[in-house]
Design an enzyme around this catalytic site. Structure first.
Site, PDB file in Angstrom:
ATOM      1  N   HIS A 279       7.600 -13.682   3.817  1.00 18.53           N
ATOM      2  CA  HIS A 279       7.804 -13.249   2.425  1.00 18.53           C
ATOM      3  C   HIS A 279       8.862 -14.096   1.721  1.00 18.53           C
ATOM      4  O   HIS A 279       9.924 -14.372   2.257  1.00 18.53           O
ATOM      5  CB  HIS A 279       8.098 -11.756   2.312  1.00 18.53           C
ATOM      6  CG  HIS A 279       9.368 -11.271   2.921  1.00 18.53           C
ATOM      7  ND1 HIS A 279      10.575 -11.280   2.247  1.00 18.53           N
ATOM      8  CD2 HIS A 279       9.625 -10.705   4.123  1.00 18.53           C
ATOM      9  CE1 HIS A 279      11.508 -10.752   3.011  1.00 18.53           C
ATOM     10  NE2 HIS A 279      10.964 -10.402   4.164  1.00 18.53           N
ATOM     11  N   ASP A 291      16.044 -13.579   6.499  1.00 17.65           N
ATOM     12  CA  ASP A 291      15.104 -12.579   5.987  1.00 17.65           C
ATOM     13  C   ASP A 291      14.736 -12.900   4.539  1.00 17.65           C
ATOM     14  O   ASP A 291      15.373 -12.397   3.617  1.00 17.65           O
ATOM     15  CB  ASP A 291      15.738 -11.184   6.085  1.00 17.65           C
ATOM     16  CG  ASP A 291      14.785 -10.076   5.724  1.00 17.65           C
ATOM     17  OD1 ASP A 291      13.568 -10.312   5.745  1.00 17.65           O
ATOM     18  OD2 ASP A 291      15.264  -8.959   5.429  1.00 17.65           O
ATOM     19  N   GLU A 325       8.024  -8.212  -0.507  1.00 11.49           N
ATOM     20  CA  GLU A 325       8.034  -7.402   0.708  1.00 11.49           C
ATOM     21  C   GLU A 325       9.207  -6.435   0.719  1.00 11.49           C
ATOM     22  O   GLU A 325       9.085  -5.302   1.184  1.00 11.49           O
ATOM     23  CB  GLU A 325       8.093  -8.312   1.948  1.00 11.49           C
ATOM     24  CG  GLU A 325       7.937  -7.588   3.278  1.00 11.49           C
ATOM     25  CD  GLU A 325       9.232  -7.029   3.853  1.00 11.49           C
ATOM     26  OE1 GLU A 325       9.173  -6.193   4.763  1.00 11.49           O
ATOM     27  OE2 GLU A 325      10.321  -7.426   3.377  1.00 11.49           O
ATOM     28  N   GLU A 326      10.358  -6.865   0.207  1.00 13.74           N
ATOM     29  CA  GLU A 326      11.591  -6.084   0.367  1.00 13.74           C
ATOM     30  C   GLU A 326      11.590  -4.760  -0.382  1.00 13.74           C
ATOM     31  O   GLU A 326      12.095  -3.767   0.123  1.00 13.74           O
ATOM     32  CB  GLU A 326      12.807  -6.912  -0.066  1.00 13.74           C
ATOM     33  CG  GLU A 326      13.113  -8.111   0.818  1.00 13.74           C
ATOM     34  CD  GLU A 326      13.568  -7.725   2.221  1.00 13.74           C
ATOM     35  OE1 GLU A 326      13.577  -6.534   2.562  1.00 13.74           O
ATOM     36  OE2 GLU A 326      13.896  -8.630   2.992  1.00 13.74           O
ATOM     37  N   ASP A 353       8.782 -12.485  10.279  1.00 18.71           N
ATOM     38  CA  ASP A 353       9.717 -11.752   9.420  1.00 18.71           C
ATOM     39  C   ASP A 353      10.758 -11.032  10.265  1.00 18.71           C
ATOM     40  O   ASP A 353      11.112  -9.889  10.003  1.00 18.71           O
ATOM     41  CB  ASP A 353       8.967 -10.756   8.528  1.00 18.71           C
ATOM     42  CG  ASP A 353       9.880 -10.082   7.506  1.00 18.71           C
ATOM     43  OD1 ASP A 353      10.991 -10.604   7.255  1.00 18.71           O
ATOM     44  OD2 ASP A 353       9.495  -9.020   6.979  1.00 18.71           O
ATOM     45  N   HIS A 423      19.849  -8.017   5.372  1.00 19.11           N
ATOM     46  CA  HIS A 423      20.132  -7.393   4.072  1.00 19.11           C
ATOM     47  C   HIS A 423      21.609  -7.446   3.680  1.00 19.11           C
ATOM     48  O   HIS A 423      22.047  -6.641   2.847  1.00 19.11           O
ATOM     49  CB  HIS A 423      19.666  -5.936   4.041  1.00 19.11           C
ATOM     50  CG  HIS A 423      18.193  -5.760   4.197  1.00 19.11           C
ATOM     51  ND1 HIS A 423      17.594  -4.510   4.255  1.00 19.11           N
ATOM     52  CD2 HIS A 423      17.183  -6.663   4.317  1.00 19.11           C
ATOM     53  CE1 HIS A 423      16.292  -4.657   4.406  1.00 19.11           C
ATOM     54  NE2 HIS A 423      16.014  -5.962   4.447  1.00 19.11           N
TER      55      HIS A 423
END
Length: 454
Positions: A279, A291, A325-326, A353, A423
């Site tokens: 992503h 990520d 995606e997030e 991912d 994140h």
């Protein structure tokens, strides 16, 4: 005597060369190409350091779309195109503030809003704190929650070797905590960051209000693991302490964005489609190198490897860089929607991912026959220290794909350090190891090659 020895060695080398299977020889070429002639690290350098954080709907997400499209065009795909998709646009606003008010002292703590959260009032919120370990404990407290800030403090379980299991065991408090706390009159929620390490980085992530009316939305934020430890300890000595929280995030109208797709037509079965992807979007606290910048460039590198070794696939292969995606998964859903509308037959899909760390194997989502097919190739991967082939989740973006008989696979890198960065504001390019990134790309290319041949 020396000539005899040299001759013997040449004969022996020739014997071993012919003794190697075609698959072994090609996989060896794949790893050599990735470790000596790859572009994935330089692509990630630009994506991370020249573009940066790429939250859906942001200007940087748009720049990433154009950059990756141009790089795939340079790779010589038969076709490179953009696939329209409407995505959420959430804006964090100015940096969040939180501090503990313990008697007369004020202790600042690291905090960040959760994705999709509403803002606090302009002057912030000050309220007493009630600590819970999860949603069930919250429900048991009932009316005791009214007017308070709920502090979800269930840590990731440290005993699991598979750290994604630990993540899955506590992420519900982040995703649904605000929705559930609001039902009992809470004024805000804070959650312990999803991180196995004790540090000062708050980790964001998506949260959802579900079907609550907007009038019942409450602010939701994450605090660092060190801050969670401190707050929990302080609450034990002063249960009446208060916490101040201020954030100014805002949910905007959905905006137009794109999945980026590069396609090479199969030489024998062009109607059969194989997907490899990651992503393109990331959270906004860092440049998202693990990520999922890593997955994006590894997927592109699969095609660069095939180009370098002169491999022409039998089936059509698509590199798909999914958007959103997030905080919504709109890219994967749109790709599947159009695949169904166009009656496309996807026979295999692979996703990266889980970070750019050393590859360890694959998580395979299929029937028994599909799993056994891939597991039978384990010996081909063992020389590269790839040993874990398990039944499990293929990936969030390839998850919606529903062609009959499709096999899905997710790259499984070593996960021990992943949640140190996931994140958080330290998920930057300097956390990437070039060789590990390249090994992951080679491992993906090797499985794609085997699936294409068989």
């Amino acid at each position: 005597m020396k000539k005899s020895i040299v001759f013997f060695i040449l004969v022996l080398n020739t014997f071993f060369l012919f003794a190697q299977s075609k698959e072994e020889q090609t996989i060896k070429q794949i790893y050599k190409s990735s470790l000596t002639n790859s572009q994935c690290y330089s692509w990630l350098d630009y994506l991370s350091n020249s573009i940066g954080a790429r939250l859906s709907g942001s200007a940087n997400a748009g720049k990433a779309v154009q950059y990756t499209k141009s790089q795939m065009e340079n790779l010589g795909f038969d076709r490179v195109y953009l696939q329209e998709v409407m995505v959420p646009k959430w804006v964090r606003g100015e940096k969040e503030t939180a501090y503990i008010l313990d008697n007369k002292s004020k202790i600042n703590i690291p905090v960040c809003a959760l994705g999709g959260s509403v803002a606090t009032p302009k002057n912030g919120i000050t309220a007493e704190v009630i600590e819970v370990k999860g949603i069930k404990e919250l429900e048991a407290l009932g009316n005791k929650i009214k007017g308070k800030i709920v502090f979800f403090n269930r840590p990731m379980e440290p005993e699991n070797i598979e750290t994604f299991k630990s993540y899955g065991g506590c992420v519900d408090q982040r995703f649904a905590g605000a929705k559930e706390a609001s039902k009992f009159g809470a004024v805000a929620t804070i959650v312990r960051s999803m991180n196995l390490r004790l540090d000062d980085f708050p980790h964001t992530g998506v949260q959802s209000y579900g079907d609550l009316p907007k009038s019942e939305y409450i602010p939701a934020a994450a605090i660092s693991t060190n801050a969670a430890e401190l707050l929990s300890k302080t609450l034990k000595t002063n249960p009446n302490l208060k916490l101040y929280l201020k954030q100014s995030c805002q949910q905007m109208e959905d905006v137009l964005s794109y999945n980026v797709i590069g396609e090479i037509k199969g030489t024998e079965h062009p109607e059969k489609i194989m997907v490899v992807g990651g992503h393109l979007d990331s959270w906004d606290l860092a440049d998202g190198s693990h990520d999922d910048g890593a997955g994006v460039v590894q997927s592109m590198e699969v095609m660069n490897i095939f180009k370098n070794i002169g491999y022409k696939p039998k089936n059509t292969i698509r590199v798909v860089l999914f958007m959103n995606e997030e905080n919504g998964g709109k890219g994967g859903k749109k790709y599947e929607e159009l695949a169904q509308a166009n009656k496309e037959n996807h026979v295999f899909a692979m996703e990266s991912d889980s970070g750019g760390f050393s590859p360890r194997g694959f998580s395979i989502e299929s029937d028994d026959a599909g799993f056994n097919k891939i597991a039978a190739w384990k010996s081909l991967f063992e020389p590269y220290l790839i040993h874990s082939f398990v039944i499990g989740h293929g990936g969030s973006d390839i998850g919606p794909l529903s062609s009959k008989g499709i096999i899905k696979a997710g790259l499984k890198p070593d996960s021990q350090r992943y949640f140190d960065y996931h994140h958080a504001a330290n998920d930057n390019f300097d956390a990437i190891n070039k060789r590990e990134l390249e090994l992951g790309a080679a491992t993906m290319a090797a499985l794609m090659y085997l699936m294409d041949q068989n």
